[in-house]
Design a protein around this motif. Structure first.
Motif, short mmCIF file in Angstrom:
data_model
loop_
_atom_site.label_atom_id
_atom_site.label_comp_id
_atom_site.label_asym_id
_atom_site.label_seq_id
_atom_site.Cartn_x
_atom_site.Cartn_y
_atom_site.Cartn_z
N HIS A 138 -1.38 -7.46 5.32
CA HIS A 138 -0.76 -7.53 4.00
C HIS A 138 0.21 -6.37 3.80
O HIS A 138 0.50 -5.98 2.68
N GLY A 139 0.66 -5.79 4.90
CA GLY A 139 1.51 -4.61 4.83
C GLY A 139 0.65 -3.37 4.98
O GLY A 139 -0.54 -3.35 4.67
N ARG A 140 1.26 -2.31 5.48
CA ARG A 140 0.54 -1.10 5.86
C ARG A 140 -0.38 -0.55 4.77
O ARG A 140 -1.56 -0.32 5.00
N ASP A 141 0.15 -0.32 3.58
CA ASP A 141 -0.66 0.31 2.53
C ASP A 141 -1.87 -0.54 2.16
O ASP A 141 -2.98 -0.01 2.02
N ILE A 142 -1.68 -1.83 2.02
CA ILE A 142 -2.79 -2.71 1.65
C ILE A 142 -3.77 -2.84 2.82
O ILE A 142 -4.99 -2.84 2.62
N ASN A 143 -3.26 -2.91 4.05
CA ASN A 143 -4.15 -2.97 5.22
C ASN A 143 -5.08 -1.76 5.25
O ASN A 143 -6.28 -1.89 5.51
N LEU A 144 -4.53 -0.59 4.98
CA LEU A 144 -5.34 0.64 5.00
C LEU A 144 -6.33 0.67 3.84
O LEU A 144 -7.47 1.11 4.02
N ALA A 145 -5.92 0.19 2.68
CA ALA A 145 -6.84 0.14 1.53
C ALA A 145 -7.99 -0.83 1.81
O ALA A 145 -9.16 -0.52 1.52
N ILE A 146 -7.67 -1.97 2.38
CA ILE A 146 -8.71 -2.96 2.71
C ILE A 146 -9.67 -2.39 3.74
O ILE A 146 -10.90 -2.49 3.60
N ALA A 147 -9.14 -1.76 4.78
CA ALA A 147 -10.00 -1.20 5.84
C ALA A 147 -10.92 -0.12 5.27
O ALA A 147 -12.11 -0.08 5.60
N THR A 148 -10.39 0.74 4.42
CA THR A 148 -11.19 1.80 3.83
C THR A 148 -12.31 1.21 2.97
O THR A 148 -13.47 1.61 3.07
N HIS A 149 -11.96 0.25 2.14
CA HIS A 149 -12.94 -0.39 1.26
C HIS A 149 -14.03 -1.09 2.09
O HIS A 149 -15.23 -0.93 1.82
N LYS A 150 -13.63 -1.84 3.11
CA LYS A 150 -14.60 -2.56 3.93
C LYS A 150 -15.48 -1.59 4.73
O LYS A 150 -16.67 -1.85 4.93
N ALA A 151 -14.91 -0.47 5.17
CA ALA A 151 -15.71 0.53 5.89
C ALA A 151 -16.80 1.09 4.98
O ALA A 151 -17.95 1.26 5.41
N MET A 152 -16.44 1.39 3.75
CA MET A 152 -17.43 1.93 2.81
C MET A 152 -18.48 0.87 2.45
O MET A 152 -19.67 1.19 2.35
N GLN A 153 -18.06 -0.38 2.27
CA GLN A 153 -19.01 -1.46 2.00
C GLN A 153 -20.00 -1.62 3.16
O GLN A 153 -21.20 -1.76 2.95
N MET A 154 -19.46 -1.60 4.37
CA MET A 154 -20.30 -1.76 5.56
C MET A 154 -21.29 -0.60 5.67
O MET A 154 -22.47 -0.80 5.97
N PHE A 155 -20.82 0.62 5.42
CA PHE A 155 -21.70 1.78 5.49
C PHE A 155 -22.80 1.70 4.42
O PHE A 155 -23.96 2.02 4.69
N LEU A 156 -22.45 1.25 3.23
CA LEU A 156 -23.46 1.08 2.18
C LEU A 156 -24.52 0.08 2.63
O LEU A 156 -25.72 0.31 2.46
N GLU A 157 -24.09 -1.02 3.23
CA GLU A 157 -25.03 -2.02 3.74
C GLU A 157 -25.93 -1.41 4.82
O GLU A 157 -27.15 -1.63 4.83
N PHE A 158 -25.34 -0.63 5.72
CA PHE A 158 -26.11 0.03 6.78
C PHE A 158 -27.15 0.97 6.17
O PHE A 158 -28.31 0.96 6.57
N LEU A 159 -26.74 1.78 5.19
CA LEU A 159 -27.67 2.71 4.54
C LEU A 159 -28.80 1.98 3.84
O LEU A 159 -29.95 2.42 3.88
N LYS A 160 -28.49 0.89 3.17
CA LYS A 160 -29.53 0.13 2.47
C LYS A 160 -30.56 -0.39 3.46
O LYS A 160 -31.76 -0.40 3.16
N GLU A 161 -30.10 -0.83 4.64
CA GLU A 161 -31.03 -1.29 5.67
C GLU A 161 -31.89 -0.13 6.17
O GLU A 161 -33.08 -0.30 6.43
N GLU A 162 -31.30 1.05 6.28
CA GLU A 162 -32.04 2.23 6.73
C GLU A 162 -33.02 2.68 5.65
O GLU A 162 -34.11 3.15 5.96
N PHE A 163 -32.63 2.58 4.40
CA PHE A 163 -33.40 3.09 3.27
C PHE A 163 -34.54 2.16 2.88
O PHE A 163 -35.56 2.60 2.40
#
Length: 170
Positions: A138-163
């Motif tokens: 979706h263009g550089r800026d949006i690609n980076l925003a999406i990747a950052t958001h998805k990385a944080m979502q994925m990490f939250l999911e990982f932590l919830k599984e650990e917790f």
């Protein structure tokens, strides 16, 4: 940072506080945006030890210990490199967890079989990682925003599984 991203960052913060664990980042294409999302919450110094921006392959190899042969055979935009970046960040910064991103944000990219917008995300521990491939352009800026958001979502999911097991025991 949008409202939903702030909520995710706050949840990540709360879980890391409660578990008394630490996190670091290993970022290529996102260039520190994931670290920025983590430190957006006051008190992050209790659990965030730092980040490594390994924008070029040489930095991935020397700073994070990514295998040069893997990069040569699969390129630096692959699942295995993202996993190795997590392991390298945990070791280099002495953290429980790490979040990593490597990809082609645009407007130009890598080889024909890896189009712009392809970003591999990983999070976890040296022993266990969760990965995700983003394939949206979706263009550089949006690609980076999406990747950052998805990385944080994925990490939250990982932590919830650990917790989760801790909650059952407590």
């Amino acid at each position: 940072m949008d409202f939903e991203s702030k909520i995710i960052s706050r949840e990540v913060s709360q879980l890391l506080w409660e578990m008394d664990k630490t996190v670091s980042t290993a970022e290529s294409c996102t260039g520190g945006r994931i670290a920025e999302a983590i430190i957006a919450i006051p008190g992050a110094s209790k659990y965030f030890k730092g980040g490594i921006i390994a924008y070029v392959d040489e930095s991935k190899e020397t700073l994070l210990g990514v295998d040069k042969q893997v990069i040569e055979e699969q390129t630096s935009v692959c699942e295995e490199v993202a996993r190795q970046m997590v392991v390298g960040a945990c070791k280099a910064l002495n953290t429980t967890y790490a979040i990593a991103a490597t990809g082609y944000a645009g407007p130009t990219g890598g080889p024909k079989d890896i189009p712009v917008g392809t970003i591999w995300l990983a999070c976890g521990t040296p022993e266990k990682q969760m990965t995700m491939k983003v394939e949206e352009d979706h263009g550089r800026d949006i690609n980076l925003a999406i990747a950052t958001h998805k990385a944080m979502q994925m990490f939250l999911e990982f932590l919830k599984e650990e917790f989760h097991p801790i909650e059952l025991e407590g």
